[in-house]
Design a protein around this motif. Structure first.
Motif, short mmCIF file in Angstrom:
data_model
loop_
_atom_site.label_atom_id
_atom_site.label_comp_id
_atom_site.label_asym_id
_atom_site.label_seq_id
_atom_site.Cartn_x
_atom_site.Cartn_y
_atom_site.Cartn_z
N UNK A 146 0.80 -1.22 0.00
CA UNK A 146 0.00 0.00 0.00
C UNK A 146 0.83 1.27 0.00
N UNK A 147 2.14 1.15 0.16
CA UNK A 147 3.01 2.32 0.18
C UNK A 147 3.12 2.95 -1.20
N UNK A 148 3.35 4.26 -1.22
CA UNK A 148 3.43 4.97 -2.48
C UNK A 148 4.69 4.60 -3.26
N UNK A 149 4.73 5.02 -4.51
CA UNK A 149 5.82 4.61 -5.39
C UNK A 149 7.17 5.19 -4.97
N UNK A 150 7.25 6.50 -4.78
CA UNK A 150 8.53 7.16 -4.52
C UNK A 150 8.55 7.78 -3.13
N UNK A 151 9.73 7.79 -2.49
CA UNK A 151 9.83 8.39 -1.17
C UNK A 151 9.87 9.91 -1.23
N UNK A 152 9.66 10.51 -0.09
CA UNK A 152 9.85 11.94 0.04
C UNK A 152 11.35 12.18 0.20
N UNK A 153 11.95 12.78 -0.83
CA UNK A 153 13.41 12.83 -0.93
C UNK A 153 14.06 13.75 0.11
N UNK B 62 6.28 6.30 6.38
CA UNK B 62 5.24 5.50 7.01
C UNK B 62 4.20 6.36 7.70
N UNK B 63 4.50 7.63 7.87
CA UNK B 63 3.52 8.56 8.45
C UNK B 63 2.60 9.16 7.39
N UNK B 64 2.89 8.86 6.12
CA UNK B 64 2.05 9.37 5.03
C UNK B 64 0.94 8.39 4.70
N UNK B 65 -0.23 8.86 4.30
CA UNK B 65 -1.35 7.97 3.99
C UNK B 65 -1.00 6.97 2.88
N UNK B 66 -1.59 5.79 2.90
CA UNK B 66 -1.33 4.78 1.86
C UNK B 66 -1.74 5.28 0.48
N UNK B 67 -1.06 4.77 -0.53
CA UNK B 67 -1.41 5.10 -1.91
C UNK B 67 -2.35 4.06 -2.49
N UNK B 68 -2.45 2.92 -1.83
CA UNK B 68 -3.33 1.83 -2.28
C UNK B 68 -3.70 0.99 -1.08
N UNK B 69 -4.68 0.14 -1.25
CA UNK B 69 -5.07 -0.75 -0.17
C UNK B 69 -3.99 -1.79 0.07
N UNK B 70 -3.74 -2.10 1.33
CA UNK B 70 -2.80 -3.16 1.65
C UNK B 70 -3.32 -4.47 1.06
#
Length: 231
Positions: free
Chosen positions: A52-59, A79-87
């Protein structure tokens, strides 16, 4: 390559829960500050693109004196950012591999880079392997990469992903040494690092993941051999 290294940690019990080891198991101090959906995400879900994690990190959020500390800072922030997709649903995520690498570092006390050398590159005699852009800085002893400049012209550079990105892709290797890695999966070859069952698991389609239209199950295998070879 990261998945193979992680499989060695599963095989020797470094990850006590095996592939079912969760983010919360490894980073219990983060359970109250990260998004709740991530606490029970497993190591296997991370490497099979179902976290569910997003594609790219916050650089911009990499701090610390060591690479382990900088990677941990990136993990904590993302990990403190909202999911980009359902787990459980397929969603390509470089962040997932960075988290998996950081889990290996916490469990073993060794950096991802050293784990890769000790558990993969040295046993396979892959002597050309390194991290970051290949070759000597400012010298032309290896081909350079190219990127279009502000005017749309191709310009040479020696740029790669930042070091903390490593588990998701900073390795360069010669074709000859890459072949040694690929040969792990040849059925007529005796396994050089892991037993055949552990290796086969990494290239089997993942069952149970919810895939979008047009994505086949084999895309979700943890150890799929899609890689960039830099000579």
């Amino acid at each position: 390559m990261t998945s193979v290294m992680l499989a060695t940690l599963v095989a020797d019990g470094t990850f006590e829960g095996g592939w079912d080891t969760t983010i919360g198991d490894v980073f219990p101090e983060l359970t109250d500050e990260i998004e709740r959906q991530y606490v029970n995400v497993t190591l296997w879900q991370l490497v099979s693109m179902a976290s569910g994690l997003k594609m790219q990190p916050e650089w911009s959020r990499s701090t610390g004196s060591s690479i382990i500390e900088r990677r941990y800072a990136i993990v904590r922030a993302n990990l403190a950012s909202p999911p980009a997709a359902a787990v459980g649903a397929y969603h390509y995520s470089n962040v997932g591999y960075i988290v998996a690498g950081a889990m290996a570092e916490r469990a073993s006390g060794v950096s991802w880079e050293d784990l890769m050398r000790e558990r993969l590159f040295t046993p396979l005699a892959m002597s050309s392997v390194g991290f970051g852009a290949p070759g000597t800085l400012a010298e032309v002893d290896q081909p350079w990469g190219h990127r279009r400049d502000s005017e749309g012209e191709w310009a040479p550079n020696q740029v790669d992903n930042l070091p903390y990105f490593g588990p998701a892709g900073t390795v360069h290797v010669s074709l000859e040494d890459w072949a040694k890695f690929v040969a792990l999966w040849l059925p007529e070859s005796p396994p050089a690092i892991l037993d055949r069952r552990a290796l086969d698991k990494l290239v089997q389609p993942t069952s149970g993941a919810t895939l979008p239209a047009g994505v086949s199950g084999d895309t979700v295998a943890a150890g799929f051999l899609a890689t960039t070879v830099q000579i």
